[in-house]
Design a protein around this motif. Structure first.
Motif, PDB file in Angstrom:
ATOM      1  N   ASP A  58       1.302  -1.148  -0.061  1.00  0.00           N
ATOM      2  CA  ASP A  58      -0.228   0.000  -0.379  1.00  0.00           C
ATOM      3  C   ASP A  58       1.089   1.418   0.013  1.00  0.00           C
ATOM      4  O   ASP A  58       0.452   2.274  -0.695  1.00  0.00           O
ATOM      5  CB  ASP A  58      -1.030   0.249   0.923  1.00  0.00           C
ATOM      6  CG  ASP A  58      -2.075  -1.255   0.978  1.00  0.00           C
ATOM      7  OD1 ASP A  58      -2.620  -1.448   0.204  1.00  0.00           O
ATOM      8  OD2 ASP A  58      -2.804  -0.970   1.837  1.00  0.00           O
ATOM      9  N   MET A  59       2.376   1.324   0.582  1.00  0.00           N
ATOM     10  CA  MET A  59       2.543   2.300   0.589  1.00  0.00           C
ATOM     11  C   MET A  59       3.597   3.023  -1.036  1.00  0.00           C
ATOM     12  O   MET A  59       2.871   4.226  -0.971  1.00  0.00           O
ATOM     13  CB  MET A  59       4.114   2.257   1.664  1.00  0.00           C
ATOM     14  CG  MET A  59       4.030   2.445   3.014  1.00  0.00           C
ATOM     15  SD  MET A  59       5.178   1.366   3.652  1.00  0.00           S
ATOM     16  CE  MET A  59       6.307   2.476   3.974  1.00  0.00           C
ATOM     17  N   ALA A  60       4.220   1.392  -1.492  1.00  0.00           N
ATOM     18  CA  ALA A  60       4.171   1.619  -2.788  1.00  0.00           C
ATOM     19  C   ALA A  60       3.328   2.572  -3.891  1.00  0.00           C
ATOM     20  O   ALA A  60       3.402   3.480  -4.431  1.00  0.00           O
ATOM     21  CB  ALA A  60       4.549   0.548  -3.566  1.00  0.00           C
ATOM     22  N   HIS A  61       1.766   1.862  -3.067  1.00  0.00           N
ATOM     23  CA  HIS A  61       0.609   2.661  -4.563  1.00  0.00           C
ATOM     24  C   HIS A  61       0.542   4.019  -4.068  1.00  0.00           C
ATOM     25  O   HIS A  61       0.386   4.645  -4.859  1.00  0.00           O
ATOM     26  CB  HIS A  61      -0.651   1.521  -3.647  1.00  0.00           C
ATOM     27  CG  HIS A  61      -0.924  -0.031  -4.626  1.00  0.00           C
ATOM     28  ND1 HIS A  61      -1.602  -0.566  -3.963  1.00  0.00           N
ATOM     29  CD2 HIS A  61       0.575  -0.217  -5.080  1.00  0.00           C
ATOM     30  CE1 HIS A  61      -1.653  -1.981  -4.869  1.00  0.00           C
ATOM     31  NE2 HIS A  61      -0.071  -1.593  -5.296  1.00  0.00           N
ATOM     32  N   ARG A  62       0.928   4.464  -2.444  1.00  0.00           N
ATOM     33  CA  ARG A  62       0.299   5.934  -2.689  1.00  0.00           C
ATOM     34  C   ARG A  62       1.505   6.506  -3.104  1.00  0.00           C
ATOM     35  O   ARG A  62       1.408   7.727  -3.362  1.00  0.00           O
ATOM     36  CB  ARG A  62      -0.165   5.803  -0.967  1.00  0.00           C
ATOM     37  CG  ARG A  62      -0.772   5.562   0.049  1.00  0.00           C
ATOM     38  CD  ARG A  62      -1.304   6.122   1.618  1.00  0.00           C
ATOM     39  NE  ARG A  62       0.233   5.311   2.032  1.00  0.00           N
ATOM     40  CZ  ARG A  62      -0.168   3.399   2.825  1.00  0.00           C
ATOM     41  NH1 ARG A  62      -1.243   3.715   2.357  1.00  0.00           N
ATOM     42  NH2 ARG A  62       0.829   3.275   3.498  1.00  0.00           N
ATOM     43  N   SER A  63       2.760   6.101  -2.862  1.00  0.00           N
ATOM     44  CA  SER A  63       3.871   6.551  -3.433  1.00  0.00           C
ATOM     45  C   SER A  63       4.045   6.876  -5.154  1.00  0.00           C
ATOM     46  O   SER A  63       3.689   8.282  -6.018  1.00  0.00           O
ATOM     47  CB  SER A  63       5.285   6.490  -3.383  1.00  0.00           C
ATOM     48  OG  SER A  63       5.538   4.806  -3.651  1.00  0.00           O
ATOM     49  N   LEU A  64       3.012   6.383  -5.281  1.00  0.00           N
ATOM     50  CA  LEU A  64       2.512   6.075  -7.291  1.00  0.00           C
ATOM     51  C   LEU A  64       1.914   6.837  -7.106  1.00  0.00           C
ATOM     52  O   LEU A  64       1.347   7.722  -8.271  1.00  0.00           O
ATOM     53  CB  LEU A  64       3.124   4.460  -8.354  1.00  0.00           C
ATOM     54  CG  LEU A  64       2.538   4.861  -9.875  1.00  0.00           C
ATOM     55  CD1 LEU A  64       3.258   5.359 -10.291  1.00  0.00           C
ATOM     56  CD2 LEU A  64       2.622   3.168 -10.121  1.00  0.00           C
ATOM     57  N   LYS A  65       0.242   7.253  -6.706  1.00  0.00           N
ATOM     58  CA  LYS A  65      -0.747   7.663  -6.572  1.00  0.00           C
ATOM     59  C   LYS A  65      -0.334   9.223  -7.176  1.00  0.00           C
ATOM     60  O   LYS A  65      -0.780  10.323  -7.198  1.00  0.00           O
ATOM     61  CB  LYS A  65      -1.772   6.808  -5.757  1.00  0.00           C
ATOM     62  CG  LYS A  65      -3.252   7.894  -6.231  1.00  0.00           C
ATOM     63  CD  LYS A  65      -4.281   7.608  -4.707  1.00  0.00           C
ATOM     64  CE  LYS A  65      -5.259   8.631  -4.313  1.00  0.00           C
ATOM     65  NZ  LYS A  65      -5.636   8.375  -3.532  1.00  0.00           N
ATOM     66  N   ASN A  66       0.898   9.460  -5.919  1.00  0.00           N
ATOM     67  CA  ASN A  66       1.125  10.879  -5.103  1.00  0.00           C
ATOM     68  C   ASN A  66       1.646  11.579  -6.402  1.00  0.00           C
ATOM     69  O   ASN A  66       1.632  12.729  -7.036  1.00  0.00           O
ATOM     70  CB  ASN A  66       1.091  10.654  -4.363  1.00  0.00           C
ATOM     71  CG  ASN A  66       0.693  11.445  -2.543  1.00  0.00           C
ATOM     72  OD1 ASN A  66      -0.643  10.980  -3.068  1.00  0.00           O
ATOM     73  ND2 ASN A  66       0.517  10.340  -1.687  1.00  0.00           N
ATOM     74  N   LEU A  67       2.502  10.571  -6.797  1.00  0.00           N
ATOM     75  CA  LEU A  67       3.149  11.308  -8.105  1.00  0.00           C
ATOM     76  C   LEU A  67       2.168  11.309  -9.587  1.00  0.00           C
ATOM     77  O   LEU A  67       2.945  12.277  -9.881  1.00  0.00           O
ATOM     78  CB  LEU A  67       4.490   9.966  -7.991  1.00  0.00           C
ATOM     79  CG  LEU A  67       5.553  10.056  -9.590  1.00  0.00           C
ATOM     80  CD1 LEU A  67       4.880   9.932 -10.763  1.00  0.00           C
ATOM     81  CD2 LEU A  67       6.068  11.768  -9.334  1.00  0.00           C
TER      82      LEU A  67
END
Length: 577
Positions: free
Chosen positions: A379-388
Motif C-alpha cells: 500500500d505504501m508503494a501504491h500511495r507513492s505512485l498515486k501521489n507522483l
C-alpha cells in the motif's frame, strides 16, 4: 543497542564508529521492511545531495576527523551517512557471511569497551583473513573520490577492456590523496538486455552471477573480460557500491537502454536520472542561447514505458519518474544557472505531464481505491505512485486537477496523501490554496510534528511571495524561534530546498538567512551553525551571487560575541578559496 552503547567510541574522533554503523543497520532494517531498491535510492539521494556537497566545501573532513573546535560541528552527514557507506563497503568486500562473522567477533571482543574504528576494521580482518590496510584510507582522507571509466571492445579477440582511474580532489588540510580501495560492482548486458557471463583474462571459469565486485586499488587499473561474443552494455557501480562520482560517458540512448533493461534496480533508476539530467542541461543551454525549447521524444517514450510497466514495483516507478532536484542539477554544472535550471526543470515536468496525461490519469484512478488505510509495503508503494501521478497532473496546467487535489485532501485517511495534496496546493495562487492551508492547520494544530510539516511545505512554495509569507509565518502562533524543529521546518527548508527563492538575484534570501543565524546564535548556537550549511557552496555560483553570499557571511562573521560553533564554520567558509 550493540553498535552504539554496548560497544562505544573511545573519543570523539571515533564518532562514526558507532554512528555510521548504526545508520547502516537502520538502512538495512528499512530495506528489509519495504523495498530494498527504493530504500537504497533514498539513501543515495541524501548522500549525493548533502554529503557530496559537504565533501566539496570548506567544511570537508574525514569520516574520522583530525581536529575540531566544537565537536557539535561534527555531527555531520560525513560522520553519519558517509560513515554508513564505509561500513557498507566493508560488507560488500567480505560478503554477508563474512561481515556477520566479523561483527560477531567485534562484539564478542569489545563488549563493554570504548574502542576505535581501527578495532572495528581489525575484527573484520581477523574473521575473514583479509588485509584492509588500504581500505582504512576511507576513514583518514576527506573528499569524494572520482572514478573515470573507459571501455574498449575488440570484436576480433571477443574481449572487453575496462580501464578505471581514480582521483580525489584536494580538501582543506589534505592537498594530495593516496588511492582508495574502491569496490566497483559491475554487470554486463547484451543488446537484448540479457546477462553476459563475466570471465576475466587468466580465469578458468566465467563468473555466472549478475554482478561481480572489482577492487580498484591503483590510480589506474585495466580489467580484460574474455569470451564476449558481442559488444556489451556495461553497468557500473551497481547498488552504488562505493560513495564516489562515476565519470563514464554514455549516450542518451545507452542510458535509455539501461533505464529499461538493467538487472540492478538502483542502476535502472540512476540511468534514468542521468538521462533526465542530460535533457535538462541541454535545455538550460538552449535557454541561455535564447532559443525555443523542445523536449526529447526519447525521454517521453522512456517515461511512458516505465509508467505503464505493470510488472515493475510501483514504488520504483515513482522514484524513476521523480525529477532530480534543482540543487542536484546545479551540482552537475560548473557554475549553476539557478534561473535556467528552474525554468528547464519546470518545462520538462509540464511537457511530460501533457504528453502522458492519459497515462497519469489512468494510473491515478487505478490506485484510487476505497479500501481502508493499511501500513504495509504494498500500500505504501501504491500511495507513492498515486501521489507522483497527481503531481504530474497538477503540473499539466489543467485547472480541473486542482479540484482533484482538493478532493484527495478531503478524502484522505492517511497523512501521506493529505500532505502530498497540500504540497501541491501551496504552489497554486488563489483562494483554494488559502482554504487548504487553513483547513489543514485547524485540523492538526494540536500536533506539533504535523505542524512542522505544515510550515515546511509553505517554505518550499514556488510562488513569488514565498519569502514574505515565511516572515509572516515567523509571527504565527505555531512558530517559535526557540524551537529547533520549527526553525529547521521553516527557515531550514526554505534555505536548503527552495533554490529559486533562496538564490534570488536581489540577495534577499541570503540576507534573511544571515539575520536569522545572528538571532539564533544568541539562542541556540548549534542550530545557528547548522543553518550555515546553506551557504556551503557559495563560491560555485556566478560572481553576483558570490558577492551577495559573501556579504551575508561577513555580516555574520562581524557579529560581536559570535559563538564558537558559528565562528568555526563562517571563518572556514570565508577562508577557503
Amino acid at each position: 543497542n550493540w553498535s552504539g552503547n554496548r560497544v562505544t567510541c573511545r573519543d570523539w574522533f571515533q564518532l562514526s564508529l558507532k554512528e555510521g554503523f548504526t545508520v547502516l543497520r537502520d538502512q538495512s532494517f528499512s530495506a528489509d521492511l519495504n523495498s530494498a531498491a527504493v530504500q537504497r535510492i533514498d539513501d543515495v539521494n541524501g548522500l549525493r545531495s548533502m554529503q557530496f556537497a559537504e565533501d566539496a566545501g570548506p567544511m570537508a573532513h574525514p569520516v574520522r576527523p583530525d581536529s575540531y573546535i566544537e565537536i557539535s560541528n561534527f555531527y555531520t552527514v560525513t560522520i553519519y551517512e558517509k560513515g554508513a557507506e564505509v561500513v557498507r563497503m566493508i560488507k560488500t568486500l567480505v560478503g554477508d557471511e563474512g561481515f556477520r562473522k566479523g561483527t560477531d567477533l567485534y562484539f564478542d571482543r569489545h563488549d563493554g569497551q570504548a574502542v576505535t574504528t581501527d578495532d572495528f576494521v581489525r575484527a573484520i580482518e581477523d574473521a575473514n583473513s583479509i588485509d584492509l590496510s588500504q581500505f582504512k584510507r576511507w576513514y583518514e582522507q576527506a573528499g569524494t573520490p572520482e572514478v573515470a571509466v573507459e571501455t574498449h571492445y575488440d570484436e576480433l579477440q571477443k574481449s572487453l577492456r575496462v580501464v578505471m582511474s581514480q582521483s580525489c580532489p584536494s580538501t582543506p588540510g589534505q592537498e594530495t590523496k593516496l588511492p582508495f580501495l574502491i569496490p566497483i560492482a559491475i554487470g554486463l548486458l547484451d543488446q537484448q538486455g540479457n546477462r553476459v557471463a563475466m570471465q576475466l583474462a587468466g580465469e578458468i571459469d566465467a563468473f555466472e552471477g549478475d554482478t561481480r565486485i572489482l577492487s580498484l586499488t591503483e590510480t589506474t587499473q585495466t580489467y580484460e573480460f574474455i569470451n564476449i561474443d558481442e559488444e556489451p552494455v556495461v553497468s557500473l557501480l551497481r547498488g552504488f557500491s562505493a560513495p564516489v562520482k562515476l565519470n563514464y560517458d554514455l549516450s542518451n540512448h545507452q542510458l535509455a537502454f539501461l533505464m529499461a533493461n538493467d538487472k540492478d534496480s538502483f542502476n535502472r533508476w540512476d540511468a534514468g536520472q542521468k538521462l533526465i539530467i542530460n535533457v535538462i542541461l541541454d535545455l538550460v543551454a538552449t535557454i541561455q542561447q535564447g532559443q525555443a525549447l523542445l523536449l526529447s521524444p526519447l525521454l517521453i517514450s522512456q517515461c511512458k514505458a516505465i509508467l505503464t510497466d505493470n510488472d515493475l514495483d510501483p514504488a520504483l516507478i515513482a522514484k524513476m519518474l521523480t525529477l532530480p532536484t534543482e540543487n542536484y542539477i546545479a551540482a552537475q554544472m560548473q557554475v549553476p544557472d539557478v534561473d535556467a535550471i528552474h525554468q528547464a526543470r519546470d518545462y520538462v515536468k509540464k511537457q511530460l505531464a501533457v504528453a502522458l496525461m492519459s497515462d497519469f490519469n489512468a494510473c491515478y484512478e487505478r490506485l484510487s481505491n476505497k479500501k481502508a488505510y493499511a501500513f504495509n509495503s504494498t500500500d505504501m508503494a501504491h500511495r507513492s505512485l498515486k501521489n507522483l501521478c497527481l503531481s504530474y497532473l497538477m503540473a499539466s496546467g489543467d485547472p480541473l486537477q486542482v479540484q482533484r487535489c482538493l478532493r484527495q485532501m478531503k478524502m484522505a485517511d492517511n497523512m501521506t496523501e493529505l500532505l502530498a495534496g497540500l504540497r501541491l496546493m501551496v504552489d497554486q495562487a488563489g483562494p483554494e490554496r488559502e482554504h487548504a492551508l487553513r483547513s489543514f492547520y485547524e485540523q492538526w494544530k494540536h500536533d506539533r510534528q504535523v505542524i512542522d510539516k505544515w510550515l515546511a511545505v509553505q517554505a518550499v512554495s514556488q510562488l513569488p511571495d514565498t519569502l514574505i509569507r515565511i516572515k509572516g509565518l515567523m509571527k504565527h502562533e505555531s512558530f517559535n524561534i526557540k524551537n529547533p524543529n520549527n526553525v529547521r521546518a521553516l527557515i531550514g527548508a526554505f534555505c536548503r530546498n527552495n533554490p529559486i527563492h533562496f538564490h534570488a538575484k536581489d540577495g534577499s534570501g541570503y540576507r534573511f538567512l544571515a539575520e536569522q543565524i545572528m538571532l539564533l546564535d544568541e539562542l541556540n548556537p548549534q542550530v545557528a551553525a547548522r543553518m550555515l550549511g546553506a551557504l556551503n557552496s557559495w563560491r560555485r555560483y556566478d560572481s553576483e551571487r558570490q558577492h551577495l553570499m559573501k556579504a551575508a557571511l561577513e555580516m555574520i562573521a562581524n557579529k560581536q560575541d559570535l559563538s564558537a560553533d558559528v565562528y568555526e564554520i563562517v571563518t572556514k567558509y570565508l577562508a577557503v578559496k
